[in-house]
Scaffold this active site. Structure first.
Site, mmCIF file in Angstrom:
data_model
loop_
_atom_site.group_PDB
_atom_site.id
_atom_site.type_symbol
_atom_site.label_atom_id
_atom_site.label_comp_id
_atom_site.label_asym_id
_atom_site.label_seq_id
_atom_site.Cartn_x
_atom_site.Cartn_y
_atom_site.Cartn_z
ATOM 1 N N GLN A 51 0.463 42.404 44.452
ATOM 2 C CA GLN A 51 -0.034 43.744 45.080
ATOM 3 C C GLN A 51 1.364 44.499 45.571
ATOM 4 O O GLN A 51 1.470 45.850 45.948
ATOM 5 C CB GLN A 51 -0.449 43.354 46.608
ATOM 6 C CG GLN A 51 -1.995 42.669 46.546
ATOM 7 C CD GLN A 51 -2.420 42.284 47.598
ATOM 8 O OE1 GLN A 51 -3.446 42.912 48.251
ATOM 9 N NE2 GLN A 51 -2.293 41.515 48.400
ATOM 10 N N ILE A 53 4.694 46.831 44.414
ATOM 11 C CA ILE A 53 4.875 47.863 43.235
ATOM 12 C C ILE A 53 6.392 48.137 42.912
ATOM 13 O O ILE A 53 6.543 48.810 41.945
ATOM 14 C CB ILE A 53 4.464 49.188 43.927
ATOM 15 C CG1 ILE A 53 5.320 49.276 45.099
ATOM 16 C CG2 ILE A 53 3.112 49.123 44.114
ATOM 17 C CD1 ILE A 53 4.724 50.904 45.826
ATOM 18 N N HIS A 71 -1.907 47.133 42.332
ATOM 19 C CA HIS A 71 -1.712 48.543 43.079
ATOM 20 C C HIS A 71 -0.743 49.327 42.110
ATOM 21 O O HIS A 71 -0.309 50.270 42.345
ATOM 22 C CB HIS A 71 -1.366 48.435 44.487
ATOM 23 C CG HIS A 71 -2.267 47.999 45.252
ATOM 24 N ND1 HIS A 71 -2.035 47.008 46.557
ATOM 25 C CD2 HIS A 71 -3.715 47.757 45.169
ATOM 26 C CE1 HIS A 71 -2.989 46.641 47.063
ATOM 27 N NE2 HIS A 71 -4.163 46.799 46.345
#
Length: 208
Positions: A51, A53, A71
């Site tokens: 999750q 980035i 994400h």
């Protein structure tokens, strides 16, 4: 960050990116990232679902094909107007200077030309900010990005659109393929390692 807020004014987001060194290259993989890379070298790693980035898994040495960014990530970016693709390294210097804009040449029928020029960034003067009301669709927002803020500082025939990192903002849909891949890999895995998450946010929350 909310996608509508970014489309309305990308300056706060890119200022946040600069202040937190996301575009500086100063953030390095942790021991956890290096452990995952070690598992990959030992042929013990099926997949990483992250999750985060920041793209540190890839920087640590994990095979890019084994990483699923739930994400999105800062490893790439896309022009909101012409959809031209960029690597983070291509826009790094422009991010440090301001808001990166697209200098890809556009063909007459609206297609991106193969003859691409370097991106360029521009600081958007506060007094040039448009008072035009937000439109109802993101596509309209995207197509009018440059015109809303300033005359695009690009050569004639170039795009001039705002560049957005390939991350999922609030208000954007997640990739539907992630849930499908989770189900497929879950059946193949011999063990599941959960690191740095409470598994309270979808789609990772579906693992338990």
């Amino acid at each position: 960050f909310d996608i509508n807020a970014f489309s309305d004014d990308p300056r706060p987001f890119w200022t946040f990116v600069r202040r937190n060194n996301f575009a500086s290259g100063k953030i390095v993989p942790s021991a956890s990232h290096l452990f995952l890379a070690w598992l990959d070298r030992q042929h013990m790693l099926l997949r990483i679902y992250t999750q985060n980035i920041d793209g540190l898994e890839s920087q640590a040495g994990v095979d890019e094909e084994k990483i699923v960014y739930a994400h999105g990530s800062f490893t790439g970016a896309t022009c909101m107007k012409c959809k031209a693709k960029y690597q983070s390294s291509e826009i790094a210097s422009d991010v440090k200077a301001g808001v990166p804009v697209c200098h890809r040449r556009i063909a007459k029928k609206g297609k991106v030309s193969r003859n691409a020029t370097k991106t360029n960034s521009i600081e958007i003067p506060p007094e040039r900010r448009s008072s035009r009301k937000r439109t109802s669709t993101q596509s309209t927002l995207s197509n009018n990005m440059a015109e809303k803020f300033y005359p695009p500082p690009v050569e004639k025939g170039c795009c001039g659109g705002i560049i957005k990192p390939n991350i999922t903002f609030f208000g954007e849909k997640l990739d539907n393929n992630i849930s499908r891949r989770l189900e497929e890999d879950y059946k193949k895995a011999d063990a599941l390692i959960v690191m740095g998450t409470s598994l309270s946010v979808a789609p990772m929350s579906k693992l338990v």
